[in-house]
Design a protein around this motif. Structure first.
Motif, mmCIF file in Angstrom:
data_model
loop_
_atom_site.group_PDB
_atom_site.id
_atom_site.type_symbol
_atom_site.label_atom_id
_atom_site.label_comp_id
_atom_site.label_asym_id
_atom_site.label_seq_id
_atom_site.Cartn_x
_atom_site.Cartn_y
_atom_site.Cartn_z
ATOM 1 N N ARG A 1 181.882 81.095 -76.136
ATOM 2 C CA ARG A 1 182.025 81.480 -77.537
ATOM 3 C C ARG A 1 183.399 82.033 -77.867
ATOM 4 N NH1 ARG A 1 177.472 85.617 -78.467
ATOM 5 N NH2 ARG A 1 177.992 85.322 -80.661
ATOM 6 N N GLU B 1 182.040 89.277 -75.662
ATOM 7 C CA GLU B 1 181.297 88.023 -75.646
ATOM 8 C C GLU B 1 180.120 88.071 -76.610
ATOM 9 O OE1 GLU B 1 178.753 84.737 -74.605
ATOM 10 O OE2 GLU B 1 178.190 86.859 -74.480
ATOM 11 N N GLY C 1 181.393 87.827 -80.194
ATOM 12 C CA GLY C 1 181.771 86.451 -80.503
ATOM 13 C C GLY C 1 182.863 86.313 -81.544
#
Length: 414
Positions: free
Chosen positions: A210, A48, A51
């Motif tokens: 994202r 995460e 991204g």
């Protein structure tokens, strides 16, 4: 409810694709989802924060067989129903909300493309894609300005810009809403993202979701075969049948599962972290010894909030299954009643997700601000999703129905 309470295994799409959807049972797919979720959870924080475009995550979903879960078994798919698909999305979302959204969007678009297909040629064109483990991205939600669909020769040409759509950075097929330039009527359109007239830009500055591979898409004179213009998306009840309009609550119930998964995911991670930290700070204390009463109360409040939303969601899942089983016999009053129940579930799930992802951090305190722990991703993912799917619209529909008997509008999810 006015609708029948006895569920059947049929739905409108199964009649259009193949008579046999039999495949592995619900328990099999739930195990596959849990194994995939456990795999995603191991590096969720790292992924995460990086991204990156989620090609690897899509590969994990594909290897688990989850992309073709809703495709009939005799067409090479998983043969599962929507009840199973909802459970799978919720399980994945608890580990990674962005990937849960990506998967839910794929399920909705690949399934609804068949629902909107109103000719044998269109159905055949979509079936060729659903039989393979393709990932679908895009969206049918109304936007301004609309994509322009102009007739040219025996087919059409698509122009314009789709401002935001889920999954487009990794999609094998795009499903979008195009408005006929001659009549103004909106239609569901399927496009190959590899066409040189399709240009996709990533949504690189989003603070949440994202990894949902979202972005904007420009279409420059993209040819669309007549078979890939599937059917009308008009909200006019004289044009749209109740069974086709039913795609709206089916899609919004995916939002419910995504939000519940995020809420349950953050509560689980915070609980496990709190237990481990409590034992480290007080190794001589017996397991289960009581921490701060305020912490216990907070856990209790958030658990009640989330489980209450989950109970309402379960009612909505059962009602949607009834509506799907009704097929072409579904009427607009039944559609309205089930749609309102889904709207109620979405409102409850939205509140549970936003409060849980915010207040659960108080259990840990200042340590939860550490980027290494990554607890903030749950709040950012939930808040980003609720900005695109604002709960105020759902509450307005619920109020208008109960006060005035108004049918909820045909609104497809983003």
């Amino acid at each position: 409810m006015a609708v029948a309470t006895v569920l059947s295994g049929a739905d409108p799409v199964s009649d259009r694709t193949a008579p046999d959807r039999t495949g592995p049972d619900h328990a099999h797919w739930l195990r596959a989802a849990r194994e995939t979720a456990d795999d995603l959870a191991t590096d969720a924080v790292t992924r995460e924060q990086a991204g990156k475009t989620p090609f690897d995550e899509v590969s994990r979903l594909r290897e688990a067989g989850l992309l073709t879960l809703l495709v009939p078994a005799d067409a090479g798919g998983g043969g599962a129903d929507w009840t199973t698909a909802y459970a799978v999305v919720r399980e994945i979302s608890a580990a990674d909300g962005a990937i849960g959204q990506l998967l839910g969007c794929h399920y909705f678009l690949s399934w609804s493309a068949l629902t909107f297909a109103d000719s044998a040629r269109a159905i055949e064109a979509v079936q060729r894609s659903t039989k393979k483990p393709h990932l679908w991205g895009g969206g049918f939600a109304r936007q301004e300005p609309s994509l322009r669909l102009a007739r040219k020769g025996g087919g059409f040409v698509l122009d314009g810009r789709q401002s935001y759509a889920t999954g487009v950075l990794v999609a094998d097929r795009l499903a979008v809403r195009g408005e006929r330039t001659d009549t103004g009527e909106p239609f569901a359109v399927v496009v190959d993202p590899a066409h040189p007239g399709v240009r996709i830009e990533g949504d690189s500055d989003a603070f949440g979701q994202r990894l949902a591979a979202g972005g904007s898409v420009d279409f420059h004179a993209v040819p669309v075969a007549a078979a890939n213009v599937l059917g009308s998306l008009s909200a006019d009840e004289d044009v749209l049948s109740p069974s086709t309009a039913f795609t709206s609550p089916v899609g919004h119930l995916l939002s419910v599962q995504l939000l519940l998964g995020i809420a349950e995911g953050v509560l689980t991670e915070v609980r496990e972290y709190s237990r481990a930290g409590h034992r480290l700070r007080h190794p001589a204390w017996p397991a289960g010894s009581a921490p701060d009463p305020r912490t216990l109360t907070l856990h209790g409040e958030l658990t009640v909030l989330t489980r209450s939303a989950a109970a309402l969601a379960e009612q909505a899942v059962q009602a949607v299954a009834v509506g799907l089983a009704r097929g072409e016999d579904l009427n607009y009053d039944e559609y309205a009643e089930i749609s309102v129940l889904v709207a109620m579930a979405e409102a409850a799930a939205s509140r549970a997700a936003q409060e849980s992802t915010t207040r659960a951090l108080d259990v840990i305190g200042a340590r939860s601000a550490s980027t290494r722990l990554g607890f903030d991703r749950f709040w950012r993912n939930a808040r980003t999703h609720t900005l695109y799917e604002p709960v105020g619209h759902r509450l307005r529909d619920v109020g208008d129905y109960f006060l005035n008997g108004a049918h909820p509008p045909f609104v497809l999810p983003v």
